[in-house]
Scaffold this active site. Sequence first.
Site, short mmCIF file in Angstrom:
data_model
loop_
_atom_site.label_atom_id
_atom_site.label_comp_id
_atom_site.label_asym_id
_atom_site.label_seq_id
_atom_site.Cartn_x
_atom_site.Cartn_y
_atom_site.Cartn_z
N PRO A 102 84.33 68.25 158.37
CG PRO A 102 82.56 69.70 158.93
CD PRO A 102 82.86 68.28 158.53
N GLY A 115 84.04 66.13 165.33
CA GLY A 115 84.86 64.98 165.70
C GLY A 115 85.95 64.61 164.69
CB ALA A 166 87.25 60.76 162.62
CG ASP A 218 84.60 64.11 170.57
OD1 ASP A 218 83.64 64.10 171.37
OD2 ASP A 218 84.96 65.14 169.97
C1 MEV Z 1 83.97 68.63 172.25
O1 MEV Z 1 83.60 67.88 171.07
C2 MEV Z 1 83.07 68.24 173.39
C3 MEV Z 1 83.43 68.85 174.75
O2 MEV Z 1 82.48 68.30 175.69
C4 MEV Z 1 84.83 68.51 175.19
C5 MEV Z 1 85.03 67.03 175.48
O3 MEV Z 1 84.07 66.31 175.76
O4 MEV Z 1 86.22 66.62 175.46
C6 MEV Z 1 83.27 70.35 174.74
#
Ligand code: MEV
Length: 306
Positions: free
Chosen positions: A89, A95, A99, A140
């Site tokens: 989604p 992520g 990806a 990510d």
């Molecule tokens: C976003 O998926 C996760 C956060 O910790 C931001 C990041 O790590 O870049 C909110």
Amino acid sequence: MITCSAPGKIYLFGEHAVVYGENAICCAVDLRTRVQVELDESVSISIESVLGKTGIDLDIHPYVSAVIKRMREFASIEGVSIKIDSDIPVGSGVGSSAAVTVATIAALNRMFDCNLTLEEIAKLGHEVEIQVQGAASPTDTYVSTMGGVVMIPQRKKLKNIDCGIVIGNTNVFSSTKELVANVAKLRESYPQIIGPVLSAIGSMSEIGEELVNNSDYAAVGNLMNINHGLLDSIGVGSIELSSLVYAARNSGAFGAKITGAGGGGCMVALMDKAKTEAVAGAIDAAGGSSIITNATEHGIIMESNS
Ligand code: MEV
């Protein structure tokens, strides 16, 4: 024609805190984005996805466009048709941007013989995320590139998760950039309070490492529940997220929490495999869209090369 894919991810612990150097544990999940690249002399660059068909376009296809601009610094990327198809989604904390970014880099890397290693793909992917979003931790893009369960910032692989995983999408859009900025403001206003909250979140990953490696998912779930409360306390919760979290817990999950930036987007629950359907049903009944998934060891995969 070359197709590469990369997975989405969930955070067991540590989103937001990881931005301030705290530990996080992330797990790649078996929802993938596939990027197909093909040499095509009839176009300069063509990018096609559910969002439409464009050339380089930083509004509609910001990540793929930014990847091409960066890779043109060391490769002559021209005459390429790119097609994106995804199970993840979009813009909901699982992520999708990481990806599509690393799968695009991997596919162009192969097509234009750039010889980037996986570490270099993850690093370039992180730079592209920073360029597009303004701020991003390397989490990510690293997890999507390498797969598995990873402790950040150490980049240490932990034992893979072998229990049920259900993601619940609130279908409420949220902006990671805004949420990260809001947490920064709160931290500036109340350093004595928010600092320790972020450190406590970081400590969960330190304790969680052993629990994950011992496959003690009931204890991991307990910590996830605490992590959810702390995320709520720093202003990234929402009534929709908490409704899905409580629905999952009440239907037998070991634990449930926001995953990703929060504000909207998704939550995640872990449970005994026999309870996945019950938890997914409870999330749907509470107004969310459930996705039953699994952890995956596989990061970037070359799906085809012909
Ligand atoms: C976003 O998926 C996760 C956060 O910790 C931001 C990041 O790590 O870049 C909110």
